[in-house]
Design a protein around this motif. Structure first.
Motif, mmCIF file in Angstrom:
data_model
loop_
_atom_site.group_PDB
_atom_site.id
_atom_site.type_symbol
_atom_site.label_atom_id
_atom_site.label_comp_id
_atom_site.label_asym_id
_atom_site.label_seq_id
_atom_site.Cartn_x
_atom_site.Cartn_y
_atom_site.Cartn_z
ATOM 1 N N PRO A 190 23.402 -4.046 6.720
ATOM 2 C CA PRO A 190 23.201 -2.646 6.317
ATOM 3 C C PRO A 190 24.182 -1.705 6.990
ATOM 4 C CG PRO A 190 21.591 -3.267 7.942
ATOM 5 C CD PRO A 190 22.341 -4.523 7.604
ATOM 6 N N ARG A 191 24.154 -0.474 6.548
ATOM 7 C CA ARG A 191 24.987 0.588 7.128
ATOM 8 C C ARG A 191 24.738 0.687 8.630
ATOM 9 N NH1 ARG A 191 27.441 4.805 4.564
ATOM 10 N NH2 ARG A 191 26.403 4.150 2.624
ATOM 11 N N ASP A 192 25.800 0.805 9.410
ATOM 12 C CA ASP A 192 25.627 0.850 10.858
ATOM 13 C C ASP A 192 25.112 2.209 11.306
ATOM 14 O OD1 ASP A 192 27.747 2.586 10.856
ATOM 15 O OD2 ASP A 192 29.214 1.142 11.625
ATOM 16 N N GLN A 193 24.862 2.335 12.597
ATOM 17 C CA GLN A 193 24.220 3.527 13.122
ATOM 18 C C GLN A 193 25.106 4.770 13.029
ATOM 19 O OE1 GLN A 193 21.057 3.824 14.194
ATOM 20 N NE2 GLN A 193 20.747 1.731 13.497
ATOM 21 N N VAL A 194 26.418 4.617 13.056
ATOM 22 C CA VAL A 194 27.297 5.791 13.027
ATOM 23 C C VAL A 194 27.689 6.156 11.610
ATOM 24 C CG1 VAL A 194 28.194 5.343 15.331
ATOM 25 C CG2 VAL A 194 29.327 4.329 13.366
ATOM 26 N N GLY A 195 27.151 5.427 10.597
ATOM 27 C CA GLY A 195 27.338 5.822 9.224
ATOM 28 C C GLY A 195 28.685 5.492 8.633
ATOM 29 N N THR A 196 29.348 4.473 9.096
ATOM 30 C CA THR A 196 30.662 4.125 8.565
ATOM 31 C C THR A 196 30.582 3.240 7.332
ATOM 32 O OG1 THR A 196 30.768 2.248 10.059
ATOM 33 C CG2 THR A 196 31.745 4.309 10.825
ATOM 34 N N GLY A 197 29.375 2.899 6.883
ATOM 35 C CA GLY A 197 29.234 2.114 5.672
ATOM 36 C C GLY A 197 28.714 0.720 5.941
ATOM 37 N N PRO A 198 28.511 -0.063 4.849
ATOM 38 C CA PRO A 198 28.013 -1.435 4.998
ATOM 39 C C PRO A 198 28.937 -2.287 5.857
ATOM 40 C CG PRO A 198 27.909 -0.706 2.725
ATOM 41 C CD PRO A 198 28.713 0.316 3.465
ATOM 42 N N SER A 199 28.352 -3.261 6.520
ATOM 43 C CA SER A 199 29.117 -4.133 7.398
ATOM 44 C C SER A 199 29.066 -5.562 6.877
ATOM 45 C CB SER A 199 28.539 -4.084 8.820
ATOM 46 O OG SER A 199 29.179 -5.039 9.652
ATOM 47 N N VAL A 200 30.197 -6.257 6.903
ATOM 48 C CA VAL A 200 30.217 -7.684 6.609
ATOM 49 C C VAL A 200 30.242 -8.411 7.941
ATOM 50 C CG1 VAL A 200 31.470 -9.590 5.562
ATOM 51 C CG2 VAL A 200 31.375 -7.374 4.408
ATOM 52 N N CYS A 201 29.244 -9.248 8.165
ATOM 53 C CA CYS A 201 29.043 -9.880 9.465
ATOM 54 C C CYS A 201 29.254 -11.383 9.341
ATOM 55 C CB CYS A 201 27.633 -9.583 9.965
ATOM 56 S SG CYS A 201 27.213 -10.361 11.531
ATOM 57 N N ARG A 202 30.049 -11.959 10.193
ATOM 58 C CA ARG A 202 30.228 -13.411 10.247
ATOM 59 C C ARG A 202 29.329 -13.972 11.335
ATOM 60 N NH1 ARG A 202 36.347 -15.234 10.387
ATOM 61 N NH2 ARG A 202 35.340 -17.237 9.967
ATOM 62 N N VAL A 203 28.635 -15.031 10.984
ATOM 63 C CA VAL A 203 27.671 -15.637 11.902
ATOM 64 C C VAL A 203 27.984 -17.122 12.036
ATOM 65 C CG1 VAL A 203 25.231 -16.104 12.316
ATOM 66 C CG2 VAL A 203 25.918 -13.963 11.251
ATOM 67 N N GLU A 204 27.853 -17.631 13.225
ATOM 68 C CA GLU A 204 28.176 -19.025 13.517
ATOM 69 C C GLU A 204 26.910 -19.785 13.910
ATOM 70 O OE1 GLU A 204 31.297 -21.337 16.444
ATOM 71 O OE2 GLU A 204 30.217 -19.600 17.253
ATOM 72 N N ILE A 205 26.716 -20.959 13.278
ATOM 73 C CA ILE A 205 25.671 -21.887 13.717
ATOM 74 C C ILE A 205 26.372 -23.004 14.475
ATOM 75 C CG2 ILE A 205 23.781 -23.407 13.039
ATOM 76 C CD1 ILE A 205 23.495 -21.851 10.485
ATOM 77 N N GLN A 206 26.143 -23.066 15.755
ATOM 78 C CA GLN A 206 26.808 -24.066 16.590
ATOM 79 C C GLN A 206 26.072 -25.403 16.517
ATOM 80 O OE1 GLN A 206 26.623 -21.835 20.297
ATOM 81 N NE2 GLN A 206 28.736 -21.150 20.014
ATOM 82 N N PRO A 207 26.748 -26.519 16.808
ATOM 83 C CA PRO A 207 26.078 -27.829 16.796
ATOM 84 C C PRO A 207 24.857 -27.885 17.715
ATOM 85 C CG PRO A 207 28.452 -28.115 16.877
ATOM 86 C CD PRO A 207 28.205 -26.649 17.056
ATOM 87 N N THR A 208 24.839 -27.041 18.752
ATOM 88 C CA THR A 208 23.686 -26.995 19.660
ATOM 89 C C THR A 208 22.494 -26.258 19.053
ATOM 90 O OG1 THR A 208 24.537 -24.958 20.635
ATOM 91 C CG2 THR A 208 25.172 -27.044 21.690
ATOM 92 N N GLY A 209 22.707 -25.618 17.880
ATOM 93 C CA GLY A 209 21.643 -24.858 17.246
ATOM 94 C C GLY A 209 21.689 -23.377 17.528
ATOM 95 N N ASN A 210 22.557 -22.929 18.433
ATOM 96 C CA ASN A 210 22.669 -21.495 18.723
ATOM 97 C C ASN A 210 23.263 -20.771 17.515
ATOM 98 O OD1 ASN A 210 21.675 -21.825 21.297
ATOM 99 N ND2 ASN A 210 23.685 -21.906 22.265
ATOM 100 N N VAL A 211 22.632 -19.689 17.129
ATOM 101 C CA VAL A 211 23.117 -18.871 16.014
ATOM 102 C C VAL A 211 23.548 -17.523 16.584
ATOM 103 C CG1 VAL A 211 22.514 -17.788 13.811
ATOM 104 C CG2 VAL A 211 21.583 -20.031 14.398
#
Length: 333
Positions: free
Chosen positions: A290-311
């Motif tokens: 969603p739109r960030d707190q300072v109102g700069t617009g929608p955000s595209v977020c990259r997320v990593e699932i590590q082999p250990t299970g950490n996201v």
């Protein structure tokens, strides 16, 4: 002879013939122990169906089955090649009773009957205010149970067959085959990897879990344990969860910071997946946030699932208020 069994001595008066061997289901069937076999009916058409054919008469249709004797005896393949009709004994004057329609094997090498044959029989239960099914002798397979009302006889109208017959046929299959659904299917599996059909759902026996499990394996939705500082944003649908069906893993729900007015920083571990939901080698996903707190617009977020299970988040245009797991699907391998 219309009721035949294989692996009995030849006569007198019956015993095994070459025709018996051709008709009976000879082979290796689903085991229940080291030397015992799961007894039961062989599926195919409508095997061994019971039908009321008179006020006090019941008829058993054709079919094949396996009847397990004692451990020392082994299992007997049986074939009923023509309908068998039996007469039910009149009802008790005061109480109803339960009779069992069975396949019974007589083997003179192991019992005191002196006979070598198989028969369709009725075994009567005891009349009682709350009757129970009779205990069966050895080498006997229960097929149907008949409720015999108090006072039932041909002269009083007989047995109400439309409600009196209870199906007690359990099923078996060849070794490695899927055992069809039937009464008595709530049984313990014999080996890891055994399969059964349970009302249209395939189940696999897990020796480790000592239970039947859906196949492909379905974990159902499991709530994720979020890292400190994270929560499901209020009013945003389903809680964050994972589900595994076979090798496929699905995620759902939304995650945001616990502290109001903050965003998710880069490089933060949001939660850790359990071992059953971890992809080999890890995965990467890009999510619209969603739109960030300072109102700069929608955000595209990259997320990593590590082999250990950490996201964890590791790249985005601007810090998001929350991320959505809805629609994230990947394989474990």
């Amino acid at each position: 002879m219309t009721v035949r069994a294989a692996w009995l001595l030849t006569g007198p008066p019956a015993g095994q013939t070459r025709t018996d061997t051709r008709l009976a289901p000879v082979g290796t069937y689903a085991p229940e122990g080291e030397l015992t076999t799961r007894e039961g009916v062989l599926a195919g058409g409508s095997p061994l169906v019971a039908t009321g054919v008179g006020p006090m008469k019941v008829q058993l249709g054709i079919g094949r089955a396996l009847v397990q004797g004692t451990n020392a005896q082994g299992a007997y393949p049986v074939a009923v090649t023509a309908p068998e009709t039996l007469t039910v004994t009149d009802g008790n004057p005061q109480y109803s009773r339960l009779d069992s329609l069975v396949l019974r094997v007589y083997d003179g090498l192991f019992d005191a009957t002196g006979k070598n044959e198989v028969a369709v029989e009725l075994i009567s239960g005891d009349p009682a205010p709350t009757p129970v099914e009779p205990t069966l002798p050895a080498s006997c397979l229960r097929l149907w149970t008949i409720t015999v009302p108090a006072g039932a006889s041909a002269g009083t109208g007989g047995i109400p067959w439309q409600i009196a017959l209870a199906d007690r046929r359990r099923y078996t299959s060849a070794y490695g085959g899927i055992i069809p659904r039937g009464w008595g299917s709530t049984f313990t599996g014999a080996y890891d990897g055994q399969y059964r059909d349970n009302n249209g759902a395939l189940e696999r026996w897990s020796a480790t879990a000592n239970s039947w499990q859906p196949y492909p394996f379905d974990s159902g939705w499991q709530t994720l344990t979020l890292a400190t500082g994270y929560m499901q944003p209020a009013g945003h649908g389903m809680p964050a969860a994972w589900r595994r069906i076979g090798p496929m893993i699905m995620l759902r729900g939304r995650i945001g910071p616990t502290k109001a007015g903050t965003t998710i920083p880069n490089g933060q571990t949001i939660f850790t997946l359990p071992a059953a939901a971890r992809p080999a080698g890890g995965r990467e996903f890009a999510w619209s946030s969603p739109r960030d707190q300072v109102g700069t617009g929608p955000s595209v977020c990259r997320v990593e699932i590590q082999p250990t299970g950490n996201v964890r988040t590791y790249e985005f245009w601007s810090p998001p208020q929350w991320i959505s797991l809805d629609g994230v699907t990947y394989t474990a391998d």
